[in-house]
Write an enzyme that holds these catalytic residues in place. Structure first.
Site, short mmCIF file in Angstrom:
data_model
loop_
_atom_site.label_atom_id
_atom_site.label_comp_id
_atom_site.label_asym_id
_atom_site.label_seq_id
_atom_site.Cartn_x
_atom_site.Cartn_y
_atom_site.Cartn_z
N LYS A 83 -12.75 2.43 -8.02
CA LYS A 83 -11.38 2.90 -8.04
C LYS A 83 -10.98 3.13 -9.49
CE LYS A 83 -7.72 1.73 -4.84
NZ LYS A 83 -6.89 0.62 -4.36
O1 G3P Z 1 -3.52 0.65 -1.52
C1 G3P Z 1 -2.46 0.58 -2.44
C2 G3P Z 1 -1.57 -0.54 -2.10
O2 G3P Z 1 -2.23 -1.76 -2.24
C3 G3P Z 1 -0.26 -0.51 -2.80
O3 G3P Z 1 0.65 -0.89 -1.85
O4 G3P Z 1 2.76 -1.71 -0.97
O5 G3P Z 1 2.03 -2.32 -3.32
O6 G3P Z 1 2.78 -0.01 -2.78
P1 G3P Z 1 2.15 -1.26 -2.26
#
Ligand code: G3P
Length: 215
Positions: A83
């Site tokens: 990533k």
């Molecule tokens: O896959 C990306 C994710 O982990 C981010 O999620 O909810 O932190 O925006 P969030």
């Protein structure tokens, strides 16, 4: 449509892998930090549980830092996907890693143009963060829809992983607009199994069964 789990918690991964619906796993530095464990050890353990792409993120900010970091992570297991953040240095790193046959997932994508750049640089996957786009008052699903259209129109094979999924409707919406993959937190996967009519249906079946089970 394939589903990944977005977590670095091996208990969650182990539980959901038993459902037979998991095609891969995504992690990021915040998810790893939540577990408070050694990064490489966690990635190795995840690779033993799920036979599919497992994303592990570099933390270097320049291509010169990202590439050796990626090479080390890629040695952990054949299924490890690197990533890389969506920056100009990230694009350079993706371009170099492509020539080394190391697969990449360009993360922190917030527009279809960023997805296009990442794909042209040689990304195997791009990850639009739909919840975070919604958070700033824009339409995350629309970014996925635009990216699907651009990739289809130009025969781009890079796959789209819809990320930053916050609730079951996000999953349905990105599935409808043609996202290849959604990476979903454990809690949202659990919510997706639920429907109140399923619960009342089971309750009624069991009550009716009680009336005849000894006949
Ligand atoms: O896959 C990306 C994710 O982990 C981010 O999620 O909810 O932190 O925006 P969030």
């Amino acid at each position: 449509m394939r589903l990944f789990i977005d977590t670095a918690n091996v208990d969650e991964i182990r539980e959901i892998s038993r459902w037979g619906i998991l095609s891969g796993v995504t992690t990021n530095p915040s998810l790893i930090a939540k577990e408070g464990r050694n990064f490489r050890e966690v990635v190795r353990e995840i690779c033993e549980i799920v036979d599919g792409p497992i994303s592990a993120e570099v933390v270097g900010m320049t291509a010169d830092e990202m590439v050796p970091e990626a090479e080390e992570l890629a040695k952990i297991h054949d299924n490890v996907i690197i990533k890389v953040p969506m920056t100009d240095e990230g694009l350079k790193a993706v371009n170099i890693l492509k020539d080394k046959d190391i697969k990449t997932n360009v993360t922190l994508i917030f527009s279809a143009n960023q997805a296009l750049l990442a794909a042209l640089a040689g990304a195997t996957y791009v990850s639009p963060f739909i919840g975070r786009i919604d958070d700033i008052g824009q339409d995350g699903v629309l970014v996925v829809e635009d990216t699907v259209q651009v990739f289809a129109q130009h025969g781009i094979e890079t796959e789209i992983i819809s990320a930053s999924i916050r609730h079951p409707m996000h999953v349905l919406e990105v599935a409808k607009v043609g996202s290849d993959i959604a990476t979903i937190p454990y809690g949202v996967l659990k919510q997706m199994t639920l429907h109140p009519l399923t619960d009342t249906g089971i309750k009624r079946f069991l009550e009716d069964w009680e009336t005849v089970k000894n006949k």
